[in-house]
Write an enzyme that holds these catalytic residues in place. Structure first.
Site, PDB file in Angstrom:
ATOM      1  N   ASP A 194       0.833  -1.212   0.000  1.00 28.09           N
ATOM      2  CA  ASP A 194       0.000   0.000   0.000  1.00 28.09           C
ATOM      3  C   ASP A 194       0.868   1.262   0.000  1.00 28.09           C
ATOM      4  O   ASP A 194       0.351   2.374  -0.099  1.00 28.09           O
ATOM      5  CB  ASP A 194      -1.015  -0.008   1.152  1.00 28.09           C
ATOM      6  CG  ASP A 194      -0.372  -0.029   2.522  1.00 28.09           C
ATOM      7  OD1 ASP A 194       0.868  -0.117   2.616  1.00 28.09           O
ATOM      8  OD2 ASP A 194      -1.123   0.051   3.519  1.00 28.09           O
ATOM      9  N   SER A 195       2.203   1.074   0.044  1.00 28.03           N
ATOM     10  CA  SER A 195       3.103   2.222  -0.173  1.00 28.03           C
ATOM     11  C   SER A 195       2.846   2.841  -1.542  1.00 28.03           C
ATOM     12  O   SER A 195       3.237   3.980  -1.789  1.00 28.03           O
ATOM     13  CB  SER A 195       4.569   1.791  -0.064  1.00 28.03           C
ATOM     14  OG  SER A 195       4.858   0.765  -0.974  1.00 28.03           O
TER      15      SER A 195
ATOM     16  N   ASP B 133      -1.076  -6.098  -0.295  1.00 30.39           N
ATOM     17  CA  ASP B 133      -1.419  -5.477   0.991  1.00 30.39           C
ATOM     18  C   ASP B 133      -2.927  -5.260   1.108  1.00 30.39           C
ATOM     19  O   ASP B 133      -3.571  -4.850   0.122  1.00 30.39           O
ATOM     20  CB  ASP B 133      -0.758  -4.099   1.083  1.00 30.39           C
ATOM     21  CG  ASP B 133       0.500  -4.111   1.932  1.00 30.39           C
ATOM     22  OD1 ASP B 133       0.767  -5.122   2.610  1.00 30.39           O
ATOM     23  OD2 ASP B 133       1.227  -3.100   1.905  1.00 30.39           O
TER      24      ASP B 133
ATOM     25  N   LYS C  40      -1.032  -9.228   2.951  1.00 25.92           N
ATOM     26  CA  LYS C  40      -0.261  -8.748   4.107  1.00 25.92           C
ATOM     27  C   LYS C  40      -1.099  -7.720   4.828  1.00 25.92           C
ATOM     28  O   LYS C  40      -1.820  -6.941   4.191  1.00 25.92           O
ATOM     29  CB  LYS C  40       1.073  -8.133   3.661  1.00 25.92           C
ATOM     30  CG  LYS C  40       1.854  -7.515   4.833  1.00 25.92           C
ATOM     31  CD  LYS C  40       3.281  -7.123   4.464  1.00 25.92           C
ATOM     32  CE  LYS C  40       3.431  -5.813   3.777  1.00 25.92           C
ATOM     33  NZ  LYS C  40       2.862  -4.645   4.509  1.00 25.92           N
TER      34      LYS C  40
ATOM     35  N   GLU D 211      -1.166  -5.163   8.669  1.00 27.53           N
ATOM     36  CA  GLU D 211      -0.312  -4.582   9.716  1.00 27.53           C
ATOM     37  C   GLU D 211      -0.889  -4.803  11.106  1.00 27.53           C
ATOM     38  O   GLU D 211      -2.106  -4.746  11.303  1.00 27.53           O
ATOM     39  CB  GLU D 211      -0.164  -3.076   9.478  1.00 27.53           C
ATOM     40  CG  GLU D 211       0.545  -2.738   8.180  1.00 27.53           C
ATOM     41  CD  GLU D 211       0.708  -1.229   7.967  1.00 27.53           C
ATOM     42  OE1 GLU D 211       0.412  -0.431   8.881  1.00 27.53           O
ATOM     43  OE2 GLU D 211       1.132  -0.865   6.854  1.00 27.53           O
TER      44      GLU D 211
ATOM     45  N   GLU E 190       9.587  -3.903  10.389  1.00 26.55           N
ATOM     46  CA  GLU E 190       9.986  -2.628   9.788  1.00 26.55           C
ATOM     47  C   GLU E 190      10.571  -1.698  10.834  1.00 26.55           C
ATOM     48  O   GLU E 190       9.946  -1.421  11.869  1.00 26.55           O
ATOM     49  CB  GLU E 190       8.784  -1.968   9.084  1.00 26.55           C
ATOM     50  CG  GLU E 190       9.174  -0.640   8.427  1.00 26.55           C
ATOM     51  CD  GLU E 190       8.178  -0.115   7.403  1.00 26.55           C
ATOM     52  OE1 GLU E 190       7.181  -0.801   7.109  1.00 26.55           O
ATOM     53  OE2 GLU E 190       8.408   0.998   6.896  1.00 26.55           O
TER      54      GLU E 190
HETATM   55  O1  KIV Z   1       3.585  -1.083   1.515  1.00 27.90           O
HETATM   56  C1  KIV Z   1       4.757  -1.485   1.473  1.00 27.90           C
HETATM   57  O2  KIV Z   1       5.498  -1.251   0.513  1.00 27.90           O
HETATM   58  C2  KIV Z   1       5.245  -2.257   2.615  1.00 27.90           C
HETATM   59  C3  KIV Z   1       6.713  -2.533   2.704  1.00 27.90           C
HETATM   60  C4  KIV Z   1       7.443  -1.324   3.182  1.00 27.90           C
HETATM   61  C5  KIV Z   1       7.005  -3.692   3.584  1.00 27.90           C
HETATM   62  O3  KIV Z   1       4.483  -2.607   3.462  1.00 27.90           O
END
Ligand code: KIV
Length: 275
Positions: free
Chosen positions: A44-45, A89, A119, A121, A188
């Site tokens: 989600d970055s 994510d 993934k 958090e 992280e």
């Molecule tokens: O969203 C993302 O790119 C991430 C990585 C920094 C692990 O969660």
């Protein structure tokens, strides 16, 4: 055949490093696949890197699905013998409200894209209940603790695990994520000694970013490694200055353009090679 979540555990058991890189569209996924990454994370970055938001919070599930499908097409088109595991994510508020909503969101990822895992958090009791439900529904989950960007308004982008109490909490969280069935966990921006301890104590792979080298694998935001972002995290230095290199190459191309009506006998100018 793409890698499966269990293949990452096999790499840990065999003492082989695990490489995870983010991708957000077909071209980035093709590059990352050709580079030989073990897994592609549609992180989600992308909210910040690609969509220009100032945090990861605004990106929606529909947007994540759109980018994940594009990344999957690029990955498949790379036609490498070795196809990475594709992980997507779950964005902010697609899983926090209830296990039912989390199953619906993660279910959409697995039904509407070729991703084989999600993934998410955190490791608070509510999040552990969500992960438990996802895993029991047959959805592989990668955990993510330490600096968790979806909690930026509480934690900022600061390193986590600086006090003994917070290190103990991270150890409890990591163990809980393993026990609830995560196939791997991202750590992280935490101290490298703590990451090393977790790498030793957990059977599942620990994948670090800003967590030192004593992890089973590393994950990076590809745009950071390529030097494309304007906000470079201090713990993820660039390999090349891609932004500057790209701008310079394009500036050269723009500078070499001529208008078709330009007089052939234009006075010699330094940047008019083809006129
Ligand atoms: O969203 C993302 O790119 C991430 C990585 C920094 C692990 O969660």
């Amino acid at each position: 055949m793409p890698l499966r979540p269990a293949d990452l555990a096999s790499r840990k058991q065999a003492g082989l490093p695990i490489s995870v890189l983010t991708a957000w569209d077909a071209i980035s996924a093709a590059v990352v696949t050709e580079a030989g990454a073990d897994a592609i994370l549609v992180g989600d970055s992308l909210a910040m890197v690609v969509l220009g938001h100032s945090t990861t919070l605004p990106v929606t599930l529909d947007e994540m699905l759109h980018h994940c499908r594009a990344a999957a097409r690029g990955m498949a088109a790379a036609a490498q013998a070795h196809q990475p595991l594709l992980i997507c994510d779950l964005p902010f508020l697609s899983y926090q409200c209830s296990p039912d909503e989390a199953v619906a969101a993660a279910g959409r990822v697995l039904k509407e894209t070729p991703a084989a895992a999600v993934k998410l958090e955190g490791a608070e009791p509510e999040t552990l209940a969500v992960i438990d439900r996802l895993v029991r529904s047959g959805i592989p989950v990668m955990g993510h603790i330490g600096l968790t960007p979806q909690s930026v308004h509480q934690l900022g982008y600061r390193r986590q695990g600086n006090s003994t109490a917070s290190q103990e909490a991270l150890k409890r969280q990591a163990l809980a994520l393993e026990q609830v069935g995560c196939f791997a966990v991202v750590l992280e921006h935490i101290p490298s000694e703590l990451a090393g301890e977790l790498q030793q104590s957990l059977a599942i792979p620990v994948i670090g970013i800003g967590a030192g080298e004593r992890c089973d694998g590393q994950v990076r935001v590809t745009a950071d490694l390529l030097g494309l972002t304007s906000r470079q995290p201090p713990f993820s230095p660039p390999l090349i200055q891609g932004r500057a290199l790209g701008a310079e190459a394009l500036r050269g191309w723009i500078g070499g353009l001529c208008h078709p009506t330009a007089p052939a006998t234009k006075p010699a100018a330094p940047a008019a090679p083809h006129c």
